[in-house]
Design a protein around this motif. Structure first.
Motif, PDB file in Angstrom:
ATOM      1  N   ILE A 167     -39.032  35.191  10.616  1.00 15.42           N
ATOM      2  CA  ILE A 167     -37.758  35.879  10.766  1.00 15.42           C
ATOM      3  C   ILE A 167     -37.074  35.495  12.071  1.00 15.42           C
ATOM      4  N   LEU A 168     -37.879  35.306  13.133  1.00 19.22           N
ATOM      5  CA  LEU A 168     -37.314  35.004  14.451  1.00 19.22           C
ATOM      6  C   LEU A 168     -36.953  33.536  14.635  1.00 19.22           C
ATOM      7  N   ASN A 169     -37.639  32.645  13.948  1.00 18.20           N
ATOM      8  CA  ASN A 169     -37.424  31.202  14.145  1.00 18.20           C
ATOM      9  C   ASN A 169     -35.958  30.784  14.092  1.00 18.20           C
ATOM     10  N   PRO A 170     -35.188  31.237  13.090  1.00 22.91           N
ATOM     11  CA  PRO A 170     -33.792  30.776  13.020  1.00 22.91           C
ATOM     12  C   PRO A 170     -32.980  31.101  14.274  1.00 22.91           C
ATOM     13  N   ALA A 171     -33.296  32.215  14.935  1.00 20.69           N
ATOM     14  CA  ALA A 171     -32.523  32.617  16.116  1.00 20.69           C
ATOM     15  C   ALA A 171     -32.796  31.706  17.307  1.00 20.69           C
ATOM     16  N   PHE A 172     -33.929  30.995  17.303  1.00 20.22           N
ATOM     17  CA  PHE A 172     -34.293  30.164  18.449  1.00 20.22           C
ATOM     18  C   PHE A 172     -34.218  28.665  18.153  1.00 20.22           C
ATOM     19  N   GLN A 173     -33.651  28.300  17.009  1.00 17.73           N
ATOM     20  CA  GLN A 173     -33.451  26.885  16.733  1.00 17.73           C
ATOM     21  C   GLN A 173     -32.452  26.310  17.741  1.00 17.73           C
ATOM     22  N   LEU A 174     -32.621  25.031  18.066  1.00 17.64           N
ATOM     23  CA  LEU A 174     -31.812  24.419  19.109  1.00 17.64           C
ATOM     24  C   LEU A 174     -30.325  24.556  18.824  1.00 17.64           C
ATOM     25  N   GLU A 175     -29.922  24.401  17.570  1.00 16.04           N
ATOM     26  CA  GLU A 175     -28.504  24.506  17.244  1.00 16.04           C
ATOM     27  C   GLU A 175     -27.959  25.895  17.564  1.00 16.04           C
ATOM     28  N   LYS A 176     -28.773  26.929  17.328  1.00 19.21           N
ATOM     29  CA  LYS A 176     -28.335  28.289  17.646  1.00 19.21           C
ATOM     30  C   LYS A 176     -28.308  28.498  19.163  1.00 19.21           C
ATOM     31  N   VAL A 177     -29.314  27.968  19.860  1.00 19.50           N
ATOM     32  CA  VAL A 177     -29.377  28.116  21.312  1.00 19.50           C
ATOM     33  C   VAL A 177     -28.184  27.422  21.967  1.00 19.50           C
ATOM     34  N   LYS A 178     -27.763  26.268  21.419  1.00 13.88           N
ATOM     35  CA  LYS A 178     -26.623  25.542  21.979  1.00 13.88           C
ATOM     36  C   LYS A 178     -25.359  26.398  21.955  1.00 13.88           C
ATOM     37  N   ARG A 179     -25.237  27.267  20.958  1.00 17.20           N
ATOM     38  CA  ARG A 179     -24.062  28.136  20.867  1.00 17.20           C
ATOM     39  C   ARG A 179     -24.035  29.172  21.994  1.00 17.20           C
ATOM     40  N   MET A 180     -25.173  29.362  22.648  1.00 15.74           N
ATOM     41  CA  MET A 180     -25.263  30.356  23.714  1.00 15.74           C
ATOM     42  C   MET A 180     -24.894  29.782  25.076  1.00 15.74           C
ATOM     43  N   LEU A 181     -24.566  28.480  25.123  1.00 19.99           N
ATOM     44  CA  LEU A 181     -24.224  27.857  26.406  1.00 19.99           C
ATOM     45  C   LEU A 181     -23.061  28.548  27.123  1.00 19.99           C
ATOM     46  N   PRO A 182     -22.006  28.983  26.417  1.00 17.94           N
ATOM     47  CA  PRO A 182     -20.930  29.690  27.131  1.00 17.94           C
ATOM     48  C   PRO A 182     -21.431  30.948  27.849  1.00 17.94           C
ATOM     49  N   ALA A 183     -22.390  31.651  27.231  1.00 21.04           N
ATOM     50  CA  ALA A 183     -22.956  32.834  27.887  1.00 21.04           C
ATOM     51  C   ALA A 183     -23.768  32.428  29.107  1.00 21.04           C
ATOM     52  N   PHE A 184     -24.571  31.342  28.974  1.00 24.49           N
ATOM     53  CA  PHE A 184     -25.322  30.826  30.129  1.00 24.49           C
ATOM     54  C   PHE A 184     -24.347  30.508  31.271  1.00 24.49           C
ATOM     55  N   SER A 185     -23.300  29.786  30.929  1.00 21.32           N
ATOM     56  CA  SER A 185     -22.324  29.326  31.928  1.00 21.32           C
ATOM     57  C   SER A 185     -21.625  30.503  32.595  1.00 21.32           C
ATOM     58  N   ALA A 186     -21.236  31.512  31.813  1.00 21.03           N
ATOM     59  CA  ALA A 186     -20.531  32.669  32.366  1.00 21.03           C
ATOM     60  C   ALA A 186     -21.413  33.423  33.360  1.00 21.03           C
ATOM     61  N   SER A 187     -22.681  33.602  33.001  1.00 20.65           N
ATOM     62  CA  SER A 187     -23.594  34.310  33.901  1.00 20.65           C
ATOM     63  C   SER A 187     -23.815  33.520  35.186  1.00 20.65           C
ATOM     64  N   CYS A 188     -23.979  32.206  35.060  1.00 20.92           N
ATOM     65  CA  CYS A 188     -24.188  31.359  36.235  1.00 20.92           C
ATOM     66  C   CYS A 188     -22.953  31.340  37.126  1.00 20.92           C
TER      67      CYS A 188
END
Length: 530
Positions: A167-188
């Motif tokens: 169930i958790l695997n899809p949330a941590f696939q690289l393609e999904k993680v890449k979509r989180m880059l704007p959040a990474f960038s905003a926090s940094c």
């Protein structure tokens, strides 16, 4: 007549006498069970292990080696290491260091309370255990402790673990993680802006970056997991940090059977913390589920992806029991918060400390980052091309792994490396000792040398390929490693783009463990804007 007693005799016996007799029998059975657990069985297991040539410490009634573990840790942690010293295993884990040195590097045993703990420092055996080559191993767990911290994917077993992982695997696939880059960038960016505002008139300032980087990674996990800000998640972070500190401070007491049931002030506070965390998360998850039922679109965060995958998993199998319960989702959220903040903040903190100690590598990283991005915000294509920064992060993970050991447990009799272990034996895999073994990494094992990773992880340890294990190995390898490394790359790029940094005179080099590998006295750094 029944067994020599007539019905009249039976009914004439006082009920108080019968009750006392039954209670006495139950008490004696419990005493016998407890004695078997804390004396007879450990002594029997010790004889079995020694008979096969395995060496180790002698069993001490109930506490095993916990008292000696605490004494040696207190003694080692009372004195800092020299600046620039990366030979830290004897300081971080002095009891384990002494046990391995005295009783054998490949395999030896000690006592975690009444439970024998076998330490396997051979990386091939360690990987075989983590990959289940010898049969199924259970995660070493203590239900009371897991419940107090997090009972998510890291501690569950069997089919439940397999179901949660699917169930958790899809949330941590690289393609999904890449979509989180704007959040990474905003926090940094928030962190960089805050540090810029802290600069004095000379363009520099001194900061303890350890809590600052915890704030950063807490903000990242809040945005990426729950689409909220750090301020909304701060209460959970504070509560989990207090819980971890209380667990480690009282570990020798907590592991005594039944101790957590005692109404001590510490026990009451730990139970209160658990209730507070679960209440916050139940409210958060419940609101999200209700929003989904009301037809709102699923948010592209970890919780949204988890709930979407959970619902899809149920629909595809046609049985509601195959999905996660609300309680399961809450426990996974607790793990998101703890693991998502803790491990990455540890990695970033030690990276800043080591780059302060080794400015030549800070300069190399800055040159690479400026060539790729200039002062622009990093994007995925450039992050994936970082070579020097990746080598640096790997070398930090080798010298200062967030988790210094992994633990498993035999659930049945198993043979490992020619030794037969009965059920219920802990198997300790000392990642830090494997990472600091000169027979594996060469004579420069205690030097900060990112160039050893120039040809990748598999060729970094010339005498034993694949001895780099910061994220574990096998089917239970850390599900969030892509997330952690991408977040770390983003953070280091944006920090190095804007600042150069050196250790402050107030910094004391004293790594120690509080679940993960912390700087005991903080990480005081002098920042200078560039």
């Amino acid at each position: 007549m029944v067994l020599g007693f007539s019905f009249e005799t039976l009914v004439s016996v006082p009920w108080g006498f019968l009750l006392r007799s039954l209670l006495c029998i139950a008490f004696l059975r419990q005493v016998g069970k407890t004695l078997d657990q804390v004396w007879w069985r450990p002594r029997r297991l010790e004889r079995e292990l020694r008979a096969q040539g395995l060496r180790g410490t002698s069993y001490r009634f109930v506490i095993g080696d916990l008292k000696e573990y605490g004494r040696l840790s207190k003694e080692a942690w009372s004195k800092p290491l020299p600046l620039g010293c990366h030979d830290i295993a004897h300081h971080v884990a002095p009891f384990l260091h002494n046990t391995v040195r005295e009783h054998g590097k490949k395999a030896c045993f000690s006592w975690f309370g009444p439970v024998p703990k076998v330490t396997l420092s051979d990386p091939e055996l360690a990987k075989d255990v983590m990959s289940n080559k010898f049969g199924h191993f259970e995660k070493t767990k203590f239900p009371a402790l897991s419940k107090l911290l997090a009972e998510g994917l890291a501690s569950i077993e069997g089919e439940k673990w397999a179901k949660h992982r699917r169930i958790l695997n899809p949330a941590f696939q690289l393609e999904k993680v890449k979509r989180m880059l704007p959040a990474f960038s905003a926090s940094c960016q928030d962190l960089v802006s805050k540090w810029m505002e802290s600069l004095g008139s000379d363009g520099s300032c001194e900061l303890d970056v350890w809590p600052e980087l915890q704030t950063l990674t807490g903000d990242v996990i809040s945005r990426t997991a729950f689409s909220s800000s750090y301020l909304e998640g701060r209460k959970i972070f504070q509560l989990q940090a207090e819980q971890a500190e209380r667990l480690m401070t009282n570990i020798t007491k907590i592991l005594i059977p039944g101790y957590l049931c005692l109404p001590t002030e510490n026990n009451r506070r730990m139970r209160q913390i658990t209730k507070e965390i679960e209440s916050i998360l139940h409210s958060l998850v419940g609101k999200r589920i209700q929003a989904m039922k009301d037809g709102e679109s699923t948010k592209d965060d970890l919780l949204g992806l988890l709930l979407e995958s959970n619902i899809r998993h149920v629909d595809e199998n046609g049985q509601a029991k195959l999905g996660m319960s609300i309680e399961d989702v809450v426990e996974e959220c607790k793990l998101f918060y703890f693991a998502g903040m803790e491990t990455t903040s540890v990695l970033l903190t030690w990276t800043m400390i080591l780059l302060s100690m080794h400015p030549e590598w800070q300069d190399r990283a800055r040159e690479e980052i400026m060539d790729l991005f200039g002062k622009n915000k990093p994007e995925y294509e450039g992050l994936s091309r970082l070579k020097t920064v990746t080598m640096i992060l790997y070398e930090v993970l080798r010298l200062y792994p967030p988790a210094i050991t992994f633990n498993r447990k035999t659930y049945k009799e198993m043979e490992i490396g020619g030794i037969t272990y009965p059920a219920g034996v802990m198997v300790e895999l000392p990642v830090m000792f494997i990472h600091h073994d000169p027979d594996i990494w060469g004579g420069d094992v205690h030097e900060f040398n990112p160039k050893r990773f120039v040809d990748g992880v598999s060729k970094a340890s010339p005498n034993n390929p694949g001895a780099f294990l910061p994220f574990g190995w096998g089917p239970r390898i850390c599900i969030g490693q892509n997330f952690a490394l991408l977040e770390a790359k983003m953070a280091m790029c944006m920090i190095i783009q804007h600042f150069e940094f050196v250790l402050a005179p107030s910094y004391t080099h004293a790594p120690h463990t509080v679940i993960t590998l912390h700087p005991m006295h903080g990480a005081q750094i002098i920042l200078r804007a560039i």
